[in-house]
Design a protein around this motif. Sequence first.
Motif, PDB file in Angstrom:
ATOM      1  N   ILE A  51      36.475  54.732  35.822  1.00  0.00           N
ATOM      2  CA  ILE A  51      37.382  55.571  36.602  1.00  0.00           C
ATOM      3  C   ILE A  51      36.867  56.996  36.529  1.00  0.00           C
ATOM      4  CG2 ILE A  51      38.979  55.836  34.635  1.00  0.00           C
ATOM      5  CD1 ILE A  51      41.267  55.902  36.786  1.00  0.00           C
ATOM      6  N   THR A  52      36.712  57.629  37.681  1.00  0.00           N
ATOM      7  CA  THR A  52      36.147  58.966  37.730  1.00  0.00           C
ATOM      8  C   THR A  52      37.220  60.030  37.543  1.00  0.00           C
ATOM      9  OG1 THR A  52      36.420  59.283  40.103  1.00  0.00           O
ATOM     10  CG2 THR A  52      34.449  58.094  39.370  1.00  0.00           C
ATOM     11  N   THR A  53      36.769  61.278  37.457  1.00  0.00           N
ATOM     12  CA  THR A  53      37.729  62.376  37.358  1.00  0.00           C
ATOM     13  C   THR A  53      38.618  62.435  38.600  1.00  0.00           C
ATOM     14  OG1 THR A  53      36.047  63.871  38.247  1.00  0.00           O
ATOM     15  CG2 THR A  53      36.243  63.764  35.852  1.00  0.00           C
ATOM     16  N   GLY A  54      38.126  61.933  39.708  1.00  0.00           N
ATOM     17  CA  GLY A  54      38.912  61.884  40.931  1.00  0.00           C
ATOM     18  C   GLY A  54      39.657  60.581  41.133  1.00  0.00           C
ATOM     19  N   ASP A  55      39.760  59.783  40.068  1.00  0.00           N
ATOM     20  CA  ASP A  55      40.514  58.522  40.071  1.00  0.00           C
ATOM     21  C   ASP A  55      39.915  57.445  40.969  1.00  0.00           C
ATOM     22  OD1 ASP A  55      43.739  60.176  39.746  1.00  0.00           O
ATOM     23  OD2 ASP A  55      42.306  59.523  38.234  1.00  0.00           O
ATOM     24  N   ILE A  56      38.635  57.529  41.231  1.00  0.00           N
ATOM     25  CA  ILE A  56      37.961  56.449  41.929  1.00  0.00           C
ATOM     26  C   ILE A  56      37.572  55.396  40.899  1.00  0.00           C
ATOM     27  CG2 ILE A  56      35.925  55.784  43.266  1.00  0.00           C
ATOM     28  CD1 ILE A  56      35.979  58.633  44.417  1.00  0.00           C
ATOM     29  N   THR A  57      37.860  54.142  41.200  1.00  0.00           N
ATOM     30  CA  THR A  57      37.592  53.066  40.249  1.00  0.00           C
ATOM     31  C   THR A  57      36.555  52.099  40.801  1.00  0.00           C
ATOM     32  OG1 THR A  57      39.399  51.715  41.128  1.00  0.00           O
ATOM     33  CG2 THR A  57      39.913  53.176  39.282  1.00  0.00           C
ATOM     34  N   ASN A  58      35.823  51.488  39.912  1.00  0.00           N
ATOM     35  CA  ASN A  58      34.970  50.383  40.299  1.00  0.00           C
ATOM     36  C   ASN A  58      34.898  49.395  39.139  1.00  0.00           C
ATOM     37  OD1 ASN A  58      33.043  52.676  39.353  1.00  0.00           O
ATOM     38  ND2 ASN A  58      31.827  50.818  39.111  1.00  0.00           N
ATOM     39  N   TYR A  59      34.609  48.129  39.487  1.00  0.00           N
ATOM     40  CA  TYR A  59      34.681  47.049  38.524  1.00  0.00           C
ATOM     41  C   TYR A  59      33.455  46.135  38.635  1.00  0.00           C
ATOM     42  CZ  TYR A  59      39.631  48.287  38.356  1.00  0.00           C
ATOM     43  OH  TYR A  59      40.822  48.949  38.214  1.00  0.00           O
ATOM     44  N   ALA A  60      33.141  45.499  37.522  1.00  0.00           N
ATOM     45  CA  ALA A  60      32.161  44.428  37.562  1.00  0.00           C
ATOM     46  C   ALA A  60      32.730  43.277  38.384  1.00  0.00           C
ATOM     47  CB  ALA A  60      31.837  43.951  36.147  1.00  0.00           C
ATOM     48  N   ASP A  61      31.866  42.581  39.105  1.00  0.00           N
ATOM     49  CA  ASP A  61      32.336  41.475  39.938  1.00  0.00           C
ATOM     50  C   ASP A  61      33.079  40.432  39.114  1.00  0.00           C
ATOM     51  OD1 ASP A  61      29.442  41.424  42.167  1.00  0.00           O
ATOM     52  OD2 ASP A  61      31.283  42.620  42.206  1.00  0.00           O
ATOM     53  N   SER A  62      32.667  40.245  37.875  1.00  0.00           N
ATOM     54  CA  SER A  62      33.244  39.193  37.035  1.00  0.00           C
ATOM     55  C   SER A  62      34.688  39.464  36.640  1.00  0.00           C
ATOM     56  CB  SER A  62      32.392  38.999  35.777  1.00  0.00           C
ATOM     57  OG  SER A  62      32.321  40.210  35.046  1.00  0.00           O
ATOM     58  N   VAL A  63      35.151  40.720  36.792  1.00  0.00           N
ATOM     59  CA  VAL A  63      36.519  41.042  36.366  1.00  0.00           C
ATOM     60  C   VAL A  63      37.406  41.502  37.527  1.00  0.00           C
ATOM     61  CG1 VAL A  63      35.631  41.671  34.094  1.00  0.00           C
ATOM     62  CG2 VAL A  63      36.117  43.478  35.770  1.00  0.00           C
ATOM     63  N   LYS A  64      36.856  41.626  38.704  1.00  0.00           N
ATOM     64  CA  LYS A  64      37.650  42.083  39.855  1.00  0.00           C
ATOM     65  C   LYS A  64      38.844  41.169  40.078  1.00  0.00           C
ATOM     66  CE  LYS A  64      34.114  44.517  42.544  1.00  0.00           C
ATOM     67  NZ  LYS A  64      33.256  44.476  43.752  1.00  0.00           N
ATOM     68  N   GLY A  65      39.985  41.787  40.279  1.00  0.00           N
ATOM     69  CA  GLY A  65      41.205  41.029  40.509  1.00  0.00           C
ATOM     70  C   GLY A  65      41.912  40.615  39.232  1.00  0.00           C
TER      71      GLY A  65
END
Length: 125
Positions: A51-65
Amino acid sequence: QVQLVESGGGLVQAGGSLRLSCVASRGIFGISNMAWYRQGPGKERELVARITTGDITNYADSVKGRFTISKDNALNTVYLQMNSLKPEDTAVYHCNAKGRMVVSVEGATREFDYWGQGTQVTVSS
């Protein structure tokens, strides 16, 4: 001294949930991109969520959802909510803070990259 202190790990059955917490030193939390990494038995460390300082998130494919990263700026804390856990999620989970800070009155900056000690998550089948 910068500190990242994780908590919330433990033993859970497959399909269960855990919430990890990482409290960061107040001086860096507001300027850091925060992330959770994990290292399973015999595996390399991998990024789980960021999670960035601007609240942008990203996830590994294995944990998405299944996993959700969030933060509370007032508490200098980043969380990782983990649902529908699987045995392959078993790992030591580490908190990471990465960013850039000003180090002189002239405006010179340097990058920083700090790690917590890790918290063990074990998912039984």
